[in-house]
Design a protein around this motif. Structure first.
Motif, PDB file in Angstrom:
ATOM      1  N   LYS A 264     -14.653 -54.513  77.437  1.00  0.00           N
ATOM      2  CA  LYS A 264     -13.557 -54.675  77.217  1.00  0.00           C
ATOM      3  C   LYS A 264     -13.802 -55.663  75.978  1.00  0.00           C
ATOM      4  O   LYS A 264     -13.764 -57.256  75.759  1.00  0.00           O
ATOM      5  CB  LYS A 264     -12.692 -54.936  78.268  1.00  0.00           C
ATOM      6  N   THR A 266     -11.544 -57.675  73.541  1.00  0.00           N
ATOM      7  CA  THR A 266     -10.061 -58.410  73.910  1.00  0.00           C
ATOM      8  C   THR A 266      -9.750 -59.125  72.484  1.00  0.00           C
ATOM      9  O   THR A 266     -10.406 -59.143  71.063  1.00  0.00           O
ATOM     10  CB  THR A 266      -9.772 -59.195  74.725  1.00  0.00           C
ATOM     11  N   HIS A 282     -12.746 -57.607  85.968  1.00  0.00           N
ATOM     12  CA  HIS A 282     -12.172 -56.594  83.650  1.00  0.00           C
ATOM     13  C   HIS A 282     -11.686 -55.874  83.848  1.00  0.00           C
ATOM     14  O   HIS A 282     -12.143 -54.940  84.298  1.00  0.00           O
ATOM     15  CB  HIS A 282     -13.362 -57.344  82.390  1.00  0.00           C
ATOM     16  N   SER A 307     -16.174 -59.257  79.459  1.00  0.00           N
ATOM     17  CA  SER A 307     -15.015 -58.934  78.239  1.00  0.00           C
ATOM     18  C   SER A 307     -15.501 -60.140  77.122  1.00  0.00           C
ATOM     19  O   SER A 307     -16.270 -60.967  77.182  1.00  0.00           O
ATOM     20  CB  SER A 307     -13.877 -59.475  79.215  1.00  0.00           C
TER      21      SER A 307
END
Length: 331
Positions: A264, A266, A282, A307
C-alpha cells in the motif's frame, strides 16, 4: 439499493472486480447526474463471506479481500453476485452458502453468477427450470449441477427473468454492462463504457465456446517467464478495472513460479481511519477516486503485505521494489 458480492476461498478475481468496476462507476455517474435533487439514493456495495471476520483469499492467493458481512449478518440484497473460481468445486457442497443464496434470491431484484458460480446457483435451486450458461473451458464439469437447467453453450451471458448467468471470467464485464443499464440507465452506462474504453460482446455469441471445442496448447512446453516477482502498489481509490486484468494474468504466471507482492502506498498525511480497528495489517480501498456520495468507499478492501508513504518510495525506490529492482529490472 444494496449490491452484494459473495466471496469464498479461491474466488476468481476478474469475476468480481470486472462487474463491480462497471457498476460502481455507473452508480457514481448516475448519482452525479441526479445532482442535489436527492431523488437517487447512492448504491451501497458490500462484500459477504461465510464467517465475515477474516480476509478471503482469491484465486491469486496473495490477493485477499476483507468482507463487510457474514452470511448471518448480511441484510437483504437487491443484487447478489456469485463469482466462479476453483473454490466453487467445494462450495457446491457447502450448505451454508447454498442456504444463503436461496434466502437472498427470494427477495433480490437480480441474482447473478459469473463463470463457474453458476454451479452454486444450480445446486441452490435458483436455476431450476431456467436457461443458463457457464465457463466454456469447464463446461462439461459444470453442467452436471442442478436438475432441470437448460444450459446454453453459445451464450456470452443469459438473462432468464431476474436470474443472469455469465460465461467465463471476462464475460462478467459484458454482463455487468447489461446489468448497469437495468440499474442505472442507458445514459450512465454509455458514459461508463466511454470512460473505461470498452466495447462489450453480444449476449448471444461467446467466441470462447468455439475456441474450447479444440484442445488447448500444453502449457508445460511454454517458455518460462522472464520475471519472478510482480509488485502491485495500491493507493486508496485504486480503480478495480485497472488491476483486475493484471491480477488475473498473474494467477497463471504463478503456476510458473511468479509471485505477487501487494503493498500500500499512502500519502504523507494519515489515511482515513475507516474501520481501521477491524483490520489486522495493511489494506487499501478501491473502486473510486473518492468516497461515494453516501460517504462509503468501494467494498474491495485489499489486504497488503506492507505499507510505504509516497515520500519514502520516492526517496528510496529500493524500499518499494526490494531486491527485485536490481535482479529483474522493470517489474
Amino acid at each position: 439499493m444494496r449490491i452484494g458480492s459473495i466471496l469464498f476461498p479461491v474466488w476468481e478475481v476478474l469475476d468480481i472486480l470486472g462487474p463491480l468496476g462497471v457498476l460502481i462507476r455507473a452508480s457514481r455517474i448516475h448519482q452525479q447526474a441526479d445532482g442535489n435533487n436527492g431523488i437517487t439514493e447512492p448504491a451501497e456495495f458490500v462484500v459477504v463471506s461465510e464467517h465475515g471476520d477474516i480476509p478471503t483469499p482469491s484465486s491469486v492467493g496473495s490477493f485477499a479481500v476483507w468482507p463487510d458481512h457474514s452470511f448471518d449478518t448480511c441484510p437483504q440484497l437487491d443484487v447478489l453476485l456469485v463469482p466462479g473460481g476453483m473454490g466453487t468445486r467445494t462450495q457446491v457442497k457447502n450448505s451454508q452458502i447454498l442456504d444463503f443464496v436461496r434466502r437472498q434470491a427470494r427477495g433480490a431484484r437480480f441474482v447473478v453468477s459469473i463463470c463457474t458460480g453458476s454451479a452454486i446457483l444450480a445446486e441452490s435451486g435458483v436455476l431450476e427450470g431456467k436457461r443458463a450458461t457457464t465457463n466454456k473451458m469447464a463446461w462439461k464439469s459444470m453442467i452436471v449441477f442442478g436438475k432441470h437447467v437448460q444450459w446454453v453453450p453459445e451464450a456470452r451471458y443469459v438473462v432468464d427473468g431476474n436470474v443472469v448467468t455469465a460465461s467465463g471470467v471476462s464475460a462478467g464485464v459484458d454482463m455487468g454492462i447489461w446489468l448497469s443499464e437495468q440499474l442505472f440507465g442507458q445514459a450512465a452506462t454509455q458514459q461508463t463504457l466511454a470512460e473505461i474504453q470498452y466495447e462489450p460482446m453480444a449476449a448471444g455469441d461467446d467466441p470462447f465456446w468455439r475456441i474450447h471445442q479444440q484442445p488447448l496448447k500444453d502449457l508445460a512446453s511454454a517458455e518460462q517467464p522472464c520475471i519472478k516477482r510482480v509488485i502491485l502498489a495500491l493507493v486508496d481509490g485504486f480503480e478495480l478495472l485497472d488491476i483486475a486484468g493484471i491480477v488475473q494474468v498473474i494467477k497463471y504466471l504463478a503456476l510458473r513460479g511468479v509471485s505477487l507482492d501487494i503493498i500500500k502506498l499512502t500519502a504523507d498525511s494519515p489515511s482515513l481511519p475507516i474501520n481501521e480497528h477491524r483490520i489486522r495489517g495493511h489494506y487499501a480501498f478501491g473502486g473510486d477516486s473518492q468516497a461515494s456520495p453516501g460517504g462509503r468507499f468501494s467494498p474491495i478492501r485489499a489486504v497488503c503485505s506492507r505499507s510505504l508513504s509516497m515520500s519514502e518510495a520516492l526517496a528510496d525506490p529500493a524500499r518499494l521494489f526490494g531486491d527485485g529492482l536490481n535482479e529483474f529490472g522493470n517489474i
